[in-house]
Design an enzyme around this catalytic site. Structure first.
Site, short mmCIF file in Angstrom:
data_model
loop_
_atom_site.label_atom_id
_atom_site.label_comp_id
_atom_site.label_asym_id
_atom_site.label_seq_id
_atom_site.Cartn_x
_atom_site.Cartn_y
_atom_site.Cartn_z
N GLY A 136 -17.50 25.22 -42.32
CA GLY A 136 -17.46 25.81 -43.65
C GLY A 136 -18.74 26.48 -44.09
N CYS A 137 -19.66 26.70 -43.17
CA CYS A 137 -20.91 27.40 -43.50
C CYS A 137 -20.82 28.81 -42.93
CB CYS A 137 -22.11 26.70 -42.87
SG CYS A 137 -22.89 25.52 -43.95
#
Length: 146
Positions: free
Chosen positions: A55-56
């Site tokens: 999710g980065c």
């Protein structure tokens, strides 16, 4: 807000206070980048899918190990801000027990004031880094003998 500080481990409380004293966004960003610059070299061999923060937008890698029952993190990122976020968290969480790390809530992120100066995707990345560090702490805890 002080009740949040009182419940934090000393190193993390000190970091939050340092950011609270920063009067403008530019100063907070400089402080954040300084934490990233403190990170030790991260082994290329540890840049594996299981160490990558999900999710980065940036590439962020984190490993954790136990030293005398305390968690020791290592991390790296390909972006200055993400590297600073993970550096800040390492400074605040290294040397705690897995249980101490697992008991933390991400409220302290708001207390730093950084969430105001970060874009929504970076603020989300900060949260994902923190949750990954908790997951790594849990893995260390599960490796402890009963």
């Amino acid at each position: 807000m002080s009740s949040t500080l009182d419940s934090l481990p000393p190193a993390l409380a000190k970091i939050v206070q340092r950011f609270q004293r920063a009067t403008d966004q530019r100063r907070r960003t400089e402080q954040l980048i300084a934490y990233g610059n403190k990170l030790k070299d991260f082994p290329e061999a540890d840049k594996l899918p299981e160490n990558k923060v999900p999710g980065c937008v940036s590439q962020v890698y984190i490993t954790a190990s136990l030293d005398d029952g305390k968690v020791v993190y290592q991390a790296d990122s390909d972006a200055f801000i993400s590297k600073g976020m993970v550096g800040l968290l390492i400074e605040g969480l290294n040397g705690l027990t897995p249980t101490e790390i697992l008991e933390l809530t991400p409220d302290f992120i708001q207390a730093t004031g950084l969430n105001v100066s970060l874009t929504p995707s970076r603020a989300n990345g900060f949260y994902n880094i923190f949750k990954t560090m908790q997951k790594k702490a849990l893995e260390c805890k599960l490796d402890l003998p009963n």
